[in-house]
Scaffold this motif. Structure first.
Motif, PDB file in Angstrom:
ATOM      1  N   TYR A 139       0.832  -1.204   0.000  1.00  0.00           N
ATOM      2  CA  TYR A 139       0.000   0.000   0.000  1.00  0.00           C
ATOM      3  C   TYR A 139       0.867   1.255   0.000  1.00  0.00           C
ATOM      4  N   ARG A 140       0.309   2.339  -0.550  1.00  0.00           N
ATOM      5  CA  ARG A 140       0.982   3.637  -0.488  1.00  0.00           C
ATOM      6  C   ARG A 140       0.750   4.305   0.856  1.00  0.00           C
ATOM      7  N   THR A 156       0.210   6.391   3.824  1.00  0.00           N
ATOM      8  CA  THR A 156       0.954   7.295   4.688  1.00  0.00           C
ATOM      9  C   THR A 156      -0.011   8.402   5.034  1.00  0.00           C
ATOM     10  N   ARG A 166       1.936  11.233  10.816  1.00  0.00           N
ATOM     11  CA  ARG A 166       2.083   9.814  11.140  1.00  0.00           C
ATOM     12  C   ARG A 166       3.242   9.595  12.122  1.00  0.00           C
ATOM     13  N   PHE A 167       4.343  10.340  11.920  1.00  0.00           N
ATOM     14  CA  PHE A 167       5.534  10.111  12.755  1.00  0.00           C
ATOM     15  C   PHE A 167       5.772  11.240  13.751  1.00  0.00           C
ATOM     16  N   ALA A 172      11.385   4.328   0.777  1.00  0.00           N
ATOM     17  CA  ALA A 172       9.976   3.886   0.655  1.00  0.00           C
ATOM     18  C   ALA A 172       9.064   4.887   1.344  1.00  0.00           C
ATOM     19  N   SER A 226       6.716   6.772   0.208  1.00  0.00           N
ATOM     20  CA  SER A 226       5.404   7.012  -0.392  1.00  0.00           C
ATOM     21  C   SER A 226       5.368   8.424  -0.987  1.00  0.00           C
ATOM     22  N   ASP A 285      11.253   6.770  -3.091  1.00  0.00           N
ATOM     23  CA  ASP A 285      10.274   5.692  -3.205  1.00  0.00           C
ATOM     24  C   ASP A 285      10.479   5.055  -4.575  1.00  0.00           C
ATOM     25  N   LEU A 286      10.020   3.808  -4.687  1.00  0.00           N
ATOM     26  CA  LEU A 286      10.112   3.131  -5.986  1.00  0.00           C
ATOM     27  C   LEU A 286       9.212   3.829  -7.008  1.00  0.00           C
ATOM     28  N   SER A 303      14.957   2.136  -5.236  1.00  0.00           N
ATOM     29  CA  SER A 303      14.401   0.909  -4.667  1.00  0.00           C
ATOM     30  C   SER A 303      15.096   0.593  -3.349  1.00  0.00           C
ATOM     31  N   ALA A 304      14.313   0.199  -2.374  1.00  0.00           N
ATOM     32  CA  ALA A 304      14.848  -0.123  -1.044  1.00  0.00           C
ATOM     33  C   ALA A 304      15.718  -1.385  -1.077  1.00  0.00           C
ATOM     34  N   MET A 314      10.478   2.905   7.083  1.00  0.00           N
ATOM     35  CA  MET A 314       9.278   2.626   7.878  1.00  0.00           C
ATOM     36  C   MET A 314       8.194   2.014   6.989  1.00  0.00           C
ATOM     37  N   ASN A 315       7.597   0.955   7.486  1.00  0.00           N
ATOM     38  CA  ASN A 315       6.441   0.321   6.845  1.00  0.00           C
ATOM     39  C   ASN A 315       6.745  -0.194   5.436  1.00  0.00           C
TER      40      ASN A 315
END
Ligand SMILES: C[S@@+](CC[C@H](N)C(=O)[O-])C[C@H]1O[C@@H](n2cnc3c(N)ncnc32)[C@H](O)[C@@H]1O
Length: 331
Positions: A66-67, A69, A73-74, A101, A103, A128-129, A240-241, A255-256
């Protein structure tokens, strides 16, 4: 029951409106919105930003990731992270920090002011990818929203927003039938186009190919785009992670993304190796998962990179679910 989906900004109501007919229209449209609404003007309007953030919360990609976010959030993680970094790095250090990553990179943009206040010479790169989706418009005016890997996420035709990922449920027979037809149509049109990798990598937003028109739709939050334009210390890029960085950095946050629900252990180990190769010795990796959204609650592990793997520095709550896998890593 049929679902149409929200296609216009004026039909977008996060909360059900009052009035029988407005409520009925809301029920028929709710739960899905056209990804065309991710396109915002510059500077964006308040309703545009609200729609963008709403779509980002539920958007599922073809990978099953999922995207998701969201704003703040943090809020409770960022001060903790800065405190951990302050114990290990001098405040004048030219820290290179990466948020992988990320988002739409909104949480990175929210992290930046506190990070730059504590480390004024720091740089923060959010990545993010997927930085954009593609609207593929067919000759009849109907369109597919596709990912850069070629997978279709939505089919937009007349009043319908058809979800191709995760697909339409059988309990909505008309939507289900439209989805089957859309899948057949997609298989046919996809074989007729070839999107050049050079266009995907270029800054060009539009491409015409035969009967088809392709338009990029940015999925970077307007606030992150604004920060990247106005503060040279903050950048947004595609990464890419699972790929290591060309030059190692001081801090990486993931994260996530490295979640057991998303990847098997072998792939998570590859991710941990990519992080190890991307950090300087003594660098810090922040990895974890949001286990509750409202209010946000996270399980996070803070690691330092050693010559042969990682050592645990600190935990938030129970720590990351991949903590044992990370500590077992030998490089
Ligand atoms: C659940 S979101 C996490 C967003 C943000 N880190 C947060 O916690 O709010 C997961 C993100 O991972 C991205 N993603 C999926 N595979 C990826 C990969 N191989 N490399 C980098 N990002 C990836 C997706 O595009 C998505 O935006």
């Amino acid at each position: 029951m049929i679902k149409f989906g929200v296609r216009r900004l004026e039909d977008f109501h996060p909360e059900p409106p009052s009035g029988f007919f407005q409520r009925l229209a809301h029920d028929l449209n709710s739960g899905r919105a056209s990804c065309r609404l991710l396109r915002v003007s510059m500077p964006p309007s308040v309703p545009e930003v609200a729609a963008f953030e709403h779509i980002m919360r539920d958007l599922e990609l073809s990978s099953g990731i999922y995207r998701t976010t969201f704003r703040k959030r943090f809020e409770n993680l960022d001060p903790k992270t800065i405190a951990v970094l302050a114990l290990r790095f001098n405040s004048s250090a030219p820290l290179m920090v990466e948020d992988w990553a990320a988002s739409d990179c909104l949480t990175s943009a929210e992290w930046a002011p506190a990070l730059f206040a504590a480390f004024p010479n720091a740089r923060l790169a959010a990545s993010d990818l997927t930085l954009f989706l593609i609207e593929a418009v067919l000759p009849g005016g109907d369109a597919f929203i596709i990912e850069t890997n070629g997978a279709a996420l939505q089919y937009l035709n007349g009043p319908f927003v058809i979800q191709m990922i995760p697909g339409e449920p059988r309990r909505r027979p008309l939507n289900w039938w439209l989805c089957q037809r859309a899948a057949a149509k997609f298989a046919k049109v996809r074989s007729e186009w070839r999107i050049p990798p050079a266009w995907l990598e270029s800054k060009s937003a539009e491409l015409t190919q035969g009967r088809f028109q392709f338009n990029k739709i940015s999925v970077t939050h307007p606030e992150a785009e604004h920060l990247a334009r106005t503060d040279p210390r903050f950048t947004v890029r595609q990464h890419s992670a699972f790929d290591s960085l060309p030059e190692p950095v001081d801090v990486i946050r993931t994260m996530n993304i490295f979640n057991n629900a998303y990847f098997p252990p072998e792939r998570l180990t590859e991710g941990a190796r990519a992080v190890w190769r991307s950090l300087i010795p003594g660098g810090v990796w922040i990895v974890g998962r949001t286990v509750r959204q409202n209010p946000p609650h996270h399980e996070v592990s803070y690691f330092t990179r050693t010559n042969s793997g990682f050592e645990l520095i600190e935990r938030l709550d129970k720590g990351s679910e991949i903590e044992a896998l990370v500590l077992a890593l030998r490089t």
